[in-house]
Design a protein around this motif. Structure first.
Motif, PDB file in Angstrom:
ATOM      1  N   LEU A   1       0.803  -1.226   0.000  1.00  0.00           N
ATOM      2  CA  LEU A   1       0.000   0.000   0.000  1.00  0.00           C
ATOM      3  C   LEU A   1       0.836   1.275   0.000  1.00  0.00           C
ATOM      4  N   VAL A   2       2.177   1.142  -0.051  1.00  0.00           N
ATOM      5  CA  VAL A   2       3.002   2.356  -0.153  1.00  0.00           C
ATOM      6  C   VAL A   2       2.962   2.922  -1.578  1.00  0.00           C
ATOM      7  N   ILE A   3       2.374   2.187  -2.501  1.00  0.00           N
ATOM      8  CA  ILE A   3       2.516   2.531  -3.918  1.00  0.00           C
ATOM      9  C   ILE A   3       1.949   3.902  -4.290  1.00  0.00           C
ATOM     10  N   ALA A   4       1.026   4.438  -3.480  1.00  0.00           N
ATOM     11  CA  ALA A   4       0.473   5.761  -3.820  1.00  0.00           C
ATOM     12  C   ALA A   4       1.276   6.911  -3.208  1.00  0.00           C
ATOM     13  N   GLU A   5       2.338   6.588  -2.475  1.00  0.00           N
ATOM     14  CA  GLU A   5       3.131   7.647  -1.818  1.00  0.00           C
ATOM     15  C   GLU A   5       3.723   8.668  -2.801  1.00  0.00           C
ATOM     16  N   PRO A   6       4.145   8.260  -4.021  1.00  0.00           N
ATOM     17  CA  PRO A   6       4.666   9.273  -4.951  1.00  0.00           C
ATOM     18  C   PRO A   6       3.620  10.333  -5.325  1.00  0.00           C
ATOM     19  N   PHE A   7       2.341  10.081  -4.979  1.00  0.00           N
ATOM     20  CA  PHE A   7       1.281  11.077  -5.198  1.00  0.00           C
ATOM     21  C   PHE A   7       0.857  11.714  -3.867  1.00  0.00           C
ATOM     22  N   ASP A   8       1.675  11.487  -2.845  1.00  0.00           N
ATOM     23  CA  ASP A   8       1.400  12.041  -1.514  1.00  0.00           C
ATOM     24  C   ASP A   8       0.131  11.434  -0.885  1.00  0.00           C
ATOM     25  N   ILE A   9      -0.093  10.170  -1.169  1.00  0.00           N
ATOM     26  CA  ILE A   9      -1.236   9.466  -0.565  1.00  0.00           C
ATOM     27  C   ILE A   9      -0.673   8.361   0.330  1.00  0.00           C
ATOM     28  N   TYR A  10      -1.032   8.408   1.601  1.00  0.00           N
ATOM     29  CA  TYR A  10      -0.438   7.505   2.591  1.00  0.00           C
ATOM     30  C   TYR A  10      -1.504   6.703   3.327  1.00  0.00           C
ATOM     31  N   PHE A  11      -1.108   5.499   3.728  1.00  0.00           N
ATOM     32  CA  PHE A  11      -1.941   4.695   4.628  1.00  0.00           C
ATOM     33  C   PHE A  11      -1.337   4.697   6.024  1.00  0.00           C
ATOM     34  N   ASP A  12      -2.196   4.656   7.042  1.00  0.00           N
ATOM     35  CA  ASP A  12      -1.761   4.315   8.388  1.00  0.00           C
ATOM     36  C   ASP A  12      -2.226   2.893   8.647  1.00  0.00           C
ATOM     37  N   PHE A  13      -1.609   2.253   9.625  1.00  0.00           N
ATOM     38  CA  PHE A  13      -1.999   0.875   9.957  1.00  0.00           C
ATOM     39  C   PHE A  13      -2.428   0.873  11.408  1.00  0.00           C
ATOM     40  N   ILE A  14      -3.691   0.671  11.621  1.00  0.00           N
ATOM     41  CA  ILE A  14      -4.265   0.815  12.960  1.00  0.00           C
ATOM     42  C   ILE A  14      -4.328  -0.565  13.620  1.00  0.00           C
ATOM     43  N   GLU A  15      -3.834  -0.626  14.845  1.00  0.00           N
ATOM     44  CA  GLU A  15      -3.831  -1.884  15.605  1.00  0.00           C
ATOM     45  C   GLU A  15      -5.225  -2.512  15.619  1.00  0.00           C
ATOM     46  N   GLY A  16      -5.300  -3.726  15.179  1.00  0.00           N
ATOM     47  CA  GLY A  16      -6.578  -4.441  15.236  1.00  0.00           C
ATOM     48  C   GLY A  16      -7.532  -4.106  14.101  1.00  0.00           C
ATOM     49  N   LYS A  17      -7.216  -3.072  13.320  1.00  0.00           N
ATOM     50  CA  LYS A  17      -8.124  -2.665  12.230  1.00  0.00           C
ATOM     51  C   LYS A  17      -7.498  -2.812  10.853  1.00  0.00           C
ATOM     52  N   GLY A  18      -6.163  -2.714  10.800  1.00  0.00           N
ATOM     53  CA  GLY A  18      -5.489  -2.812   9.512  1.00  0.00           C
ATOM     54  C   GLY A  18      -5.290  -1.459   8.872  1.00  0.00           C
ATOM     55  N   PRO A  19      -5.096  -1.456   7.525  1.00  0.00           N
ATOM     56  CA  PRO A  19      -4.767  -0.197   6.853  1.00  0.00           C
ATOM     57  C   PRO A  19      -5.929   0.795   6.855  1.00  0.00           C
ATOM     58  N   GLN A  20      -5.584   2.061   6.929  1.00  0.00           N
ATOM     59  CA  GLN A  20      -6.588   3.139   6.939  1.00  0.00           C
ATOM     60  C   GLN A  20      -6.000   4.286   6.123  1.00  0.00           C
ATOM     61  N   LEU A  21      -6.712   4.735   5.113  1.00  0.00           N
ATOM     62  CA  LEU A  21      -6.193   5.815   4.281  1.00  0.00           C
ATOM     63  C   LEU A  21      -6.071   7.099   5.103  1.00  0.00           C
ATOM     64  N   ARG A  22      -4.878   7.720   5.052  1.00  0.00           N
ATOM     65  CA  ARG A  22      -4.659   8.933   5.860  1.00  0.00           C
ATOM     66  C   ARG A  22      -5.280  10.149   5.181  1.00  0.00           C
ATOM     67  N   ASN A  23      -5.066  10.226   3.852  1.00  0.00           N
ATOM     68  CA  ASN A  23      -5.560  11.405   3.128  1.00  0.00           C
ATOM     69  C   ASN A  23      -6.896  11.037   2.495  1.00  0.00           C
ATOM     70  N   TYR A  24      -7.943  11.510   3.085  1.00  0.00           N
ATOM     71  CA  TYR A  24      -9.244  11.116   2.553  1.00  0.00           C
ATOM     72  C   TYR A  24      -9.565  11.816   1.233  1.00  0.00           C
ATOM     73  N   HIS A  25     -10.210  11.067   0.343  1.00  0.00           N
ATOM     74  CA  HIS A  25     -10.700  11.662  -0.898  1.00  0.00           C
ATOM     75  C   HIS A  25     -12.220  11.581  -0.867  1.00  0.00           C
ATOM     76  N   ASP A  26     -12.869  12.513  -1.569  1.00  0.00           N
ATOM     77  CA  ASP A  26     -14.334  12.561  -1.527  1.00  0.00           C
ATOM     78  C   ASP A  26     -14.943  11.429  -2.342  1.00  0.00           C
ATOM     79  N   ASP A  27     -14.356  11.192  -3.524  1.00  0.00           N
ATOM     80  CA  ASP A  27     -14.891  10.152  -4.405  1.00  0.00           C
ATOM     81  C   ASP A  27     -13.798   9.755  -5.396  1.00  0.00           C
TER      82      ASP A  27
END
Ligand code: CP3
Length: 355
Positions: free
Chosen positions: A91-117
């Motif tokens: 999931l690091v693959i979108a980082e060159p576009f400044d889009i990052y995931f966080d990984f939340i304990e017990g929940k898994g990946p969570q998009l940091r930069n929200y998009h509307d659609d």
């Protein structure tokens, strides 16, 4: 743009790598015991991993070359696996576009930069990608190549469809129903997204190879949620484009696909060097149907977790079925589970190494 490293990498890039069981098997020429490594072999089942992880988040660990280097080596030091896999994430693959995931304990990946659609998401992805942000990945690879000596290093990426599932859903999901509805409602937009992810993945894999990885694995975990033609056009088609672009770099390409036991023919038509399958597929049957194909798999990680005896029995069955194969790599059918007892892993590794 990072300067691309000039080193050309071939399957056998140095004298020492001539002794690699893993590369020999990828090449269809392994006359010794099967090589063994496990998906997610650097992970939470290892106490030495937990010790580091208690001080850092997963995101910090993968972004810090010293830590990523150390974690990649942990399972090699403990078990002597025959291949190392870079400690990073698909999931690091979108980082060159400044889009990052966080990984939340017990929940898994969570998009940091929200998009509307999806329009908003595609908008963000049409910026020109900055591969300099991946310099931490390429530095980790270069350092690992110095430390690993004769053990080959795998780089990897997700399949564009698998990554798109998380980007669209913004987190893990059991059904990924949002991307499925989007495919029905706006197929062209989904294709646009997949094309951008494909081009970015190709560049990231090429950079990994130029930094020194000896093989790459493409993880297609979610393609099988698509049916029939949709599977072809939204998943396979993009894996095919990646394989075509990477093949000329002349290193083994492993395709791992989950829940695709009824689609083996389709996967083989992609012409990967190695096909990695889950435990619902019969290695024996695939090997008989496709005698020149290299295979990787497929011990059930739930069995490895639950019972040492049962895991050993299954490992023996798999190795017996593949006994005369020069093109077999022992692995799990999916990543190792975080609570797998060390003694179970040790028993299976010792067994395969004793053959
Ligand atoms: O095999 C390896 O260890 C190499 C590194 C690697 C990781 N993830 C490390 C990781 C690779 C190749 C992946 C692939 C990956 N990541 C996939 C495809 C394969 C698969 O497992 O289906 C997917 C879908 C992801 C996305 C992802 N990353 C999820 C859903 C999660 C949370 C679930 C979990 O296991 O915690 C992650 C986190 C993750 N990726 C961890 C590791 C070691 C756990 C991090 C931690 O909490 O320490």
């Amino acid at each position: 743009m990072l300067p691309l490293f000039s080193k050309q990498t071939f399957w056998y890039s140095s004298e020492m790598e001539k002794t690699s069981l893993f590369l020999d098997a990828c090449h269809g020429k392994n006359t010794k015991r099967p090589p063994i490594w496990f998906m997610r072999q650097a992970g939470r089942y290892l106490p030495e991993y937990q010790a580091l992880r208690s001080k850092h988040t997963f995101v910090e660990m993968i972004h810090t070359p010293e830590l990523a280097h150390e974690v990649t080596l942990q399972p090699i030091k403990r078990y002597g696996f025959d291949a190392a896999i870079l400690y990073s994430d698909i999931l690091v693959i979108a980082e060159p576009f400044d889009i990052y995931f966080d990984f939340i304990e017990g929940k898994g990946p969570q998009l940091r930069n929200y998009h509307d659609d999806i329009h908003d998401l595609i908008n963000k992805l049409t910026a020109s990608p900055d591969f300099d942000v991946f310099s931490y990945v390429y530095e980790t690879i270069r350092e690992l190549k110095l430390s690993l000596k004769s053990t080959p290093l795998l780089g990897f990426s997700g399949s564009p469809f698998t990554v798109a599932c998380y980007l669209i859903e913004k987190q893990s999901s059991k059904t990924f129903s949002t991307i499925k509805s989007l495919i029905e409602e706006s197929p062209d937009l989904v294709h646009k997204l997949l094309k951008i992810l494909t081009d970015t993945t190709i560049q990231h894999l090429k950079n990994q190879i130029n930094s020194g990885v000896n093989a790459v694995q493409i993880f297609d975990t979610w393609g099988a949620i698509l049916e029939g033609d949709l599977y072809h056009s939204f998943s396979l088609n993009y894996i095919q484009q990646i394989i075509k672009a990477i093949k000329p770099l002349n290193i083994p390409i492993i395709v791992y696909s989950k829940n695709t036991h009824q689609r083996i023919n389709d996967l083989i038509s992609l012409n990967p060097t190695v096909l990695s399958v889950d435990w619902n597929s019969s290695l024996d049957k695939i090997a008989k149907d496709y005698p020149t194909l290299c295979l990787q798999g497929n011990l059930n990680p739930h069995i490895l977790h639950d019972s040492k005896e049962e895991a050993l029995l299954q490992a023996k069955t798999i190795c017996n079925e593949m006994k005369n194969s020069q093109r077999f790599i022992f692995n799990l059918g999916h990543g190792i589970l975080p609570k797998t007892p060390l003694s179970h892993v040790e028993a299976v590794v010792n067994y395969v190494k004793s053959l």
